[in-house]
Design a protein around this motif. Structure first.
Motif, PDB file in Angstrom:
ATOM      1  N   VAL A  46       0.848  -1.194   0.000  1.00 14.44           N
ATOM      2  CA  VAL A  46       0.000   0.000   0.000  1.00 14.44           C
ATOM      3  C   VAL A  46       0.881   1.240   0.000  1.00 14.44           C
ATOM      4  CG1 VAL A  46      -1.587   1.366   1.415  1.00 14.44           C
ATOM      5  CG2 VAL A  46      -2.026  -1.060   1.067  1.00 14.44           C
ATOM      6  N   LEU A  47       1.867   1.267   0.875  1.00 18.03           N
ATOM      7  CA  LEU A  47       2.725   2.449   0.984  1.00 18.03           C
ATOM      8  C   LEU A  47       3.618   2.648  -0.238  1.00 18.03           C
ATOM      9  CD1 LEU A  47       3.787   2.534   4.726  1.00 18.03           C
ATOM     10  CD2 LEU A  47       1.816   3.560   3.595  1.00 18.03           C
ATOM     11  N   SER A  48       3.904   1.586  -0.942  1.00 20.84           N
ATOM     12  CA  SER A  48       4.747   1.736  -2.131  1.00 20.84           C
ATOM     13  C   SER A  48       3.951   2.237  -3.327  1.00 20.84           C
ATOM     14  CB  SER A  48       5.439   0.412  -2.466  1.00 20.84           C
ATOM     15  OG  SER A  48       4.508  -0.548  -2.884  1.00 20.84           O
ATOM     16  N   ASN A  49       2.631   2.367  -3.178  1.00 20.39           N
ATOM     17  CA  ASN A  49       1.790   2.819  -4.277  1.00 20.39           C
ATOM     18  C   ASN A  49       1.110   4.157  -4.010  1.00 20.39           C
ATOM     19  OD1 ASN A  49       1.961   0.647  -6.267  1.00 20.39           O
ATOM     20  ND2 ASN A  49       1.126  -0.607  -4.630  1.00 20.39           N
ATOM     21  N   VAL A  50       1.659   4.950  -3.110  1.00 19.15           N
ATOM     22  CA  VAL A  50       1.067   6.261  -2.844  1.00 19.15           C
ATOM     23  C   VAL A  50       1.395   7.212  -3.989  1.00 19.15           C
ATOM     24  CG1 VAL A  50       1.005   6.019  -0.359  1.00 19.15           C
ATOM     25  CG2 VAL A  50       3.016   7.016  -1.406  1.00 19.15           C
ATOM     26  N   PRO A  51       0.542   8.155  -4.303  1.00 19.37           N
ATOM     27  CA  PRO A  51      -0.726   8.434  -3.640  1.00 19.37           C
ATOM     28  C   PRO A  51      -1.792   7.410  -4.018  1.00 19.37           C
ATOM     29  CG  PRO A  51      -0.455   9.937  -5.470  1.00 19.37           C
ATOM     30  CD  PRO A  51       0.801   9.103  -5.388  1.00 19.37           C
ATOM     31  N   LEU A  52      -2.670   7.135  -3.047  1.00 18.15           N
ATOM     32  CA  LEU A  52      -3.782   6.221  -3.291  1.00 18.15           C
ATOM     33  C   LEU A  52      -4.937   6.542  -2.366  1.00 18.15           C
ATOM     34  CD1 LEU A  52      -4.077   3.903  -0.891  1.00 18.15           C
ATOM     35  CD2 LEU A  52      -2.013   3.077  -1.936  1.00 18.15           C
ATOM     36  N   ILE A  53      -6.108   6.113  -2.784  1.00 19.42           N
ATOM     37  CA  ILE A  53      -7.306   6.312  -1.977  1.00 19.42           C
ATOM     38  C   ILE A  53      -7.294   5.243  -0.890  1.00 19.42           C
ATOM     39  CG2 ILE A  53      -9.821   6.316  -1.944  1.00 19.42           C
ATOM     40  CD1 ILE A  53      -9.654   7.146  -4.951  1.00 19.42           C
ATOM     41  N   LEU A  54      -7.230   5.696   0.339  1.00 16.84           N
ATOM     42  CA  LEU A  54      -7.194   4.775   1.476  1.00 16.84           C
ATOM     43  C   LEU A  54      -8.595   4.267   1.793  1.00 16.84           C
ATOM     44  CD1 LEU A  54      -5.144   3.602   3.446  1.00 16.84           C
ATOM     45  CD2 LEU A  54      -5.547   5.560   4.923  1.00 16.84           C
ATOM     46  N   VAL A  55      -9.564   5.162   1.845  1.00 15.72           N
ATOM     47  CA  VAL A  55     -10.980   4.809   2.010  1.00 15.72           C
ATOM     48  C   VAL A  55     -11.801   5.733   1.128  1.00 15.72           C
ATOM     49  CG1 VAL A  55     -10.800   3.865   4.350  1.00 15.72           C
ATOM     50  CG2 VAL A  55     -11.273   6.273   4.035  1.00 15.72           C
ATOM     51  N   ASP A  56     -12.986   5.268   0.765  1.00 14.25           N
ATOM     52  CA  ASP A  56     -13.854   6.039  -0.123  1.00 14.25           C
ATOM     53  C   ASP A  56     -15.306   5.833   0.286  1.00 14.25           C
ATOM     54  OD1 ASP A  56     -14.268   7.770  -2.217  1.00 14.25           O
ATOM     55  OD2 ASP A  56     -14.083   6.254  -3.772  1.00 14.25           O
ATOM     56  N   HIS A  57     -16.140   6.796  -0.057  1.00 22.72           N
ATOM     57  CA  HIS A  57     -17.584   6.728   0.200  1.00 22.72           C
ATOM     58  C   HIS A  57     -17.906   6.638   1.690  1.00 22.72           C
ATOM     59  CE1 HIS A  57     -18.087   6.383  -4.076  1.00 22.72           C
ATOM     60  NE2 HIS A  57     -17.323   5.305  -4.089  1.00 22.72           N
ATOM     61  N   VAL A  58     -17.299   7.532   2.453  1.00 19.58           N
ATOM     62  CA  VAL A  58     -17.578   7.606   3.891  1.00 19.58           C
ATOM     63  C   VAL A  58     -18.101   8.995   4.223  1.00 19.58           C
ATOM     64  CG1 VAL A  58     -15.867   5.852   4.532  1.00 19.58           C
ATOM     65  CG2 VAL A  58     -15.201   8.258   4.473  1.00 19.58           C
ATOM     66  N   PRO A  59     -18.817   9.151   5.341  1.00 20.81           N
ATOM     67  CA  PRO A  59     -19.267  10.472   5.764  1.00 20.81           C
ATOM     68  C   PRO A  59     -18.078  11.394   6.052  1.00 20.81           C
ATOM     69  CG  PRO A  59     -20.443   8.762   6.971  1.00 20.81           C
ATOM     70  CD  PRO A  59     -19.329   8.090   6.212  1.00 20.81           C
ATOM     71  N   PHE A  60     -18.310  12.686   5.926  1.00 24.83           N
ATOM     72  CA  PHE A  60     -17.245  13.669   6.121  1.00 24.83           C
ATOM     73  C   PHE A  60     -16.568  13.522   7.479  1.00 24.83           C
ATOM     74  CE2 PHE A  60     -15.848  17.913   7.562  1.00 24.83           C
ATOM     75  CZ  PHE A  60     -14.845  18.124   6.627  1.00 24.83           C
ATOM     76  N   GLY A  61     -17.342  13.352   8.538  1.00 22.45           N
ATOM     77  CA  GLY A  61     -16.767  13.232   9.884  1.00 22.45           C
ATOM     78  C   GLY A  61     -15.830  12.043  10.011  1.00 22.45           C
ATOM     79  N   VAL A  62     -16.184  10.941   9.403  1.00 20.54           N
ATOM     80  CA  VAL A  62     -15.330   9.753   9.421  1.00 20.54           C
ATOM     81  C   VAL A  62     -14.035  10.038   8.659  1.00 20.54           C
ATOM     82  CG1 VAL A  62     -15.127   7.353   8.659  1.00 20.54           C
ATOM     83  CG2 VAL A  62     -17.259   8.158   9.699  1.00 20.54           C
ATOM     84  N   ALA A  63     -14.173  10.678   7.494  1.00 20.99           N
ATOM     85  CA  ALA A  63     -12.992  11.007   6.694  1.00 20.99           C
ATOM     86  C   ALA A  63     -12.030  11.906   7.466  1.00 20.99           C
ATOM     87  CB  ALA A  63     -13.412  11.670   5.388  1.00 20.99           C
ATOM     88  N   ASN A  65     -11.726  12.154  10.743  1.00 25.81           N
ATOM     89  CA  ASN A  65     -11.102  11.373  11.829  1.00 25.81           C
ATOM     90  C   ASN A  65      -9.981  10.486  11.308  1.00 25.81           C
ATOM     91  OD1 ASN A  65     -12.636  12.466  13.892  1.00 25.81           O
ATOM     92  ND2 ASN A  65     -14.209  10.899  13.744  1.00 25.81           N
ATOM     93  N   ILE A  66     -10.184   9.866  10.160  1.00 27.15           N
ATOM     94  CA  ILE A  66      -9.137   9.037   9.558  1.00 27.15           C
ATOM     95  C   ILE A  66      -7.934   9.893   9.196  1.00 27.15           C
ATOM     96  CG2 ILE A  66      -8.555   7.613   7.547  1.00 27.15           C
ATOM     97  CD1 ILE A  66     -11.548   6.684   7.637  1.00 27.15           C
ATOM     98  N   LYS A  67      -8.206  11.055   8.610  1.00 26.50           N
ATOM     99  CA  LYS A  67      -7.131  11.982   8.235  1.00 26.50           C
ATOM    100  C   LYS A  67      -6.313  12.372   9.469  1.00 26.50           C
ATOM    101  CE  LYS A  67      -6.302  16.565   6.345  1.00 26.50           C
ATOM    102  NZ  LYS A  67      -6.900  17.758   5.749  1.00 26.50           N
ATOM    103  N   LYS A  68      -6.983  12.770  10.539  1.00 24.54           N
ATOM    104  CA  LYS A  68      -6.286  13.176  11.761  1.00 24.54           C
ATOM    105  C   LYS A  68      -5.444  12.039  12.332  1.00 24.54           C
ATOM    106  CE  LYS A  68      -9.587  16.698  13.234  1.00 24.54           C
ATOM    107  NZ  LYS A  68     -10.614  17.042  14.245  1.00 24.54           N
ATOM    108  N   PHE A  69      -6.005  10.826  12.332  1.00 19.09           N
ATOM    109  CA  PHE A  69      -5.291   9.666  12.854  1.00 19.09           C
ATOM    110  C   PHE A  69      -3.972   9.457  12.120  1.00 19.09           C
ATOM    111  CE2 PHE A  69      -4.275   5.139  12.699  1.00 19.09           C
ATOM    112  CZ  PHE A  69      -4.239   4.824  14.048  1.00 19.09           C
TER     113      PHE A  69
END
Length: 83
Positions: A46-63, A65-69
């Motif tokens: 996964v890390l060798s293929n950045v940039p990439l979509i880590l998750v998709d089709h989630v609510p803004f708040g979830v996105a 939180n993932i970003k902050k993490f």
């Protein structure tokens, strides 16, 4: 825009992993393994293929939180609602 379309747009966010500094790779590999139930090899792939979509089709708040993490771990990451 109908109410359905506006609600759908509010829940149609993605998180894009842009880059990972070398000092953060080990910890991010570990977290990817835990969160996505991947083995070490797949997490490193996964890390060798950045940039990439880590998750998709989630609510803004979830996105957000993932970003902050992942930002706390040192990743360069963004949220987007573009296709």
């Amino acid at each position: 825009m109908t109410n359905y379309e506006s609600r759908n747009a509010a829940e149609d966010w993605g998180v894009v992993l842009q880059s990972v500094p070398s000092k953060s790779r080990k910890e991010i590999v570990k977290r990817l393994q835990e969160i996505f139930s991947l083995d070490r090899e797949d997490s490193e792939q996964v890390l060798s293929n950045v940039p990439l979509i880590l998750v998709d089709h989630v609510p803004f708040g979830v996105a957000v939180n993932i970003k902050k993490f992942f930002q706390k771990l040192g990743a360069v990451i963004e949220t987007t609602n573009h296709e």
